[in-house]
Design an enzyme around this catalytic site. Structure first.
Site, PDB file in Angstrom:
ATOM      1  N   HIS A  94      -7.466  -5.888  -0.181  1.00 36.44           N
ATOM      2  CA  HIS A  94      -6.264  -4.976  -0.112  1.00 36.44           C
ATOM      3  C   HIS A  94      -5.115  -5.503   0.997  1.00 36.44           C
ATOM      4  O   HIS A  94      -3.963  -5.288   1.011  1.00 36.44           O
ATOM      5  CB  HIS A  94      -6.660  -3.678   0.502  1.00 36.44           C
ATOM      6  CG  HIS A  94      -5.610  -2.711   0.616  1.00 36.44           C
ATOM      7  ND1 HIS A  94      -5.121  -2.309  -0.605  1.00 36.44           N
ATOM      8  CD2 HIS A  94      -4.910  -2.176   1.562  1.00 36.44           C
ATOM      9  CE1 HIS A  94      -4.129  -1.230  -0.068  1.00 36.44           C
ATOM     10  NE2 HIS A  94      -4.098  -1.092   1.196  1.00 36.44           N
ATOM     11  N   SER A 149       0.819  -1.085   0.060  1.00 35.39           N
ATOM     12  CA  SER A 149       0.056  -0.001  -0.069  1.00 35.39           C
ATOM     13  C   SER A 149       0.872   1.192  -0.134  1.00 35.39           C
ATOM     14  O   SER A 149       1.557   1.419  -0.799  1.00 35.39           O
ATOM     15  CB  SER A 149      -0.830   0.223   1.035  1.00 35.39           C
ATOM     16  OG  SER A 149      -2.165   0.969   1.090  1.00 35.39           O
ATOM     17  N   ASP A 169      -9.274  -5.599  -4.478  1.00 35.01           N
ATOM     18  CA  ASP A 169      -8.833  -4.543  -3.621  1.00 35.01           C
ATOM     19  C   ASP A 169     -10.089  -3.521  -3.777  1.00 35.01           C
ATOM     20  O   ASP A 169     -10.031  -2.982  -4.841  1.00 35.01           O
ATOM     21  CB  ASP A 169      -7.347  -3.970  -4.001  1.00 35.01           C
ATOM     22  CG  ASP A 169      -6.898  -2.862  -2.914  1.00 35.01           C
ATOM     23  OD1 ASP A 169      -7.655  -2.203  -2.364  1.00 35.01           O
ATOM     24  OD2 ASP A 169      -5.609  -2.958  -2.828  1.00 35.01           O
TER      25      ASP A 169
END
Length: 263
Positions: free
Chosen positions: A241, A85, A213
């Site tokens: 995610h 991320s 995601d």
């Protein structure tokens, strides 16, 4: 090549509002095969209680624990960097400064910048697609003497529906208990010099696309790959995610395959 020489040092870098704890499933899987694994708390993250996010004004300050680790490595040691991320921006900073100490960098549904635009470019593209409703009640607050900093603290609904929707409920609960305010440092990164081809651009990159995601969408992941092509792209089906929770064994297998390919 001997078995010993094939053993790698994986450095795992978490995303916003998370900490080293989020790798608790992946770390032992890699270690069980004899690899060395370092999972870091970035500044004001995880169990780093010495600072809060309002004490951190730049992404470089936030990434200092990673930079300290890279500095401490012997000149003849190379690591496999893995960023999740927002951790992709911390990876990029390390790649730009320590390209000779990295065998490959793996971006796991992560922000992956280029060398032609400012470091914030891929974040700005992401932010432009986010509506206030999309944050689902997450707390976004300005900070700093000039209010140029922006902290983010994920709400329960945001984590449940946009990050962890396919992950075990126990891991969602762990995340809710351990989350901390963070920042994406967009304003500060927009004023930085571009990452260099000599540094950042010289390190092999692999990208792991998480197809379900709900925050960094598959479309945005693929746009980043098109914008600055990775050397290798791997897809994870039915993965949200948080692949380290959703499919830890498969993620570990992919990390090992990437290391075998580039190390």
């Amino acid at each position: 090549m001997s078995e010993e020489k094939r053993k790698q040092h994986f450095v795992l870098v978490h995303g916003a509002c998370h900490g080293a704890w989020c790798w608790y499933k992946v770390k032992p899987l890699l270690e069980a095969l004899g690899h060395r694994v370092t999972a870091l708390d970035l500044a004001a993250s995880g169990i780093d209680t010495t600072r809060s996010i309002t004490d951190i004004s730049t992404c470089e300050q936030y990434s200092e624990p990673l930079m300290q680790l890279m500095t401490s490595l012997p000149n003849d040691e190379k690591v496999v960097l893995v960023g999740h991320s927002f951790g992709g921006l911390s990876l990029a900073l390390a790649m730009d400064k320590f390209p000779d100490k990295i065998s490959v960098s793996v971006f796991v549904t992560a922000f992956m910048p280029d060398t032609k635009h400012s470091p914030s470019f891929v974040e700005e593209k992401f932010a432009s697609s986010m509506t206030p409703e999309g944050w689902m009640g997450s707390e976004l607050e300005t900070y700093g003497s000039d209010n140029s900093g922006l902290s983010v603290f994920f709400s329960t609904d945001f984590m449940k529906h946009r990050l962890y929707q396919l992950s075990p409920v126990e891991d969602l609960e762990l995340g809710l208990l351990l989350k901390r305010p963070s920042s994406l440092f967009i304003n500060e990164l927009s004023k930085m010099e571009n990452f260099s081809e000599k540094g950042y651009g010289s390190v092999p990159r692999a990208y792991i696309v998480c197809k379900e995601d709900n925050i960094i969408s598959e479309d945005h992941q693929r746009w980043m790959i098109h914008n600055y092509p990775a050397n290798l792209v791997i897809e994870m089906e039915e993965t949200d995610h948080m692949p380290m929770f959703c499919k830890p064994q498969l993620l570990s297998d992919h990390l090992l395959a990437i290391a075998d390919n580039f190390c």
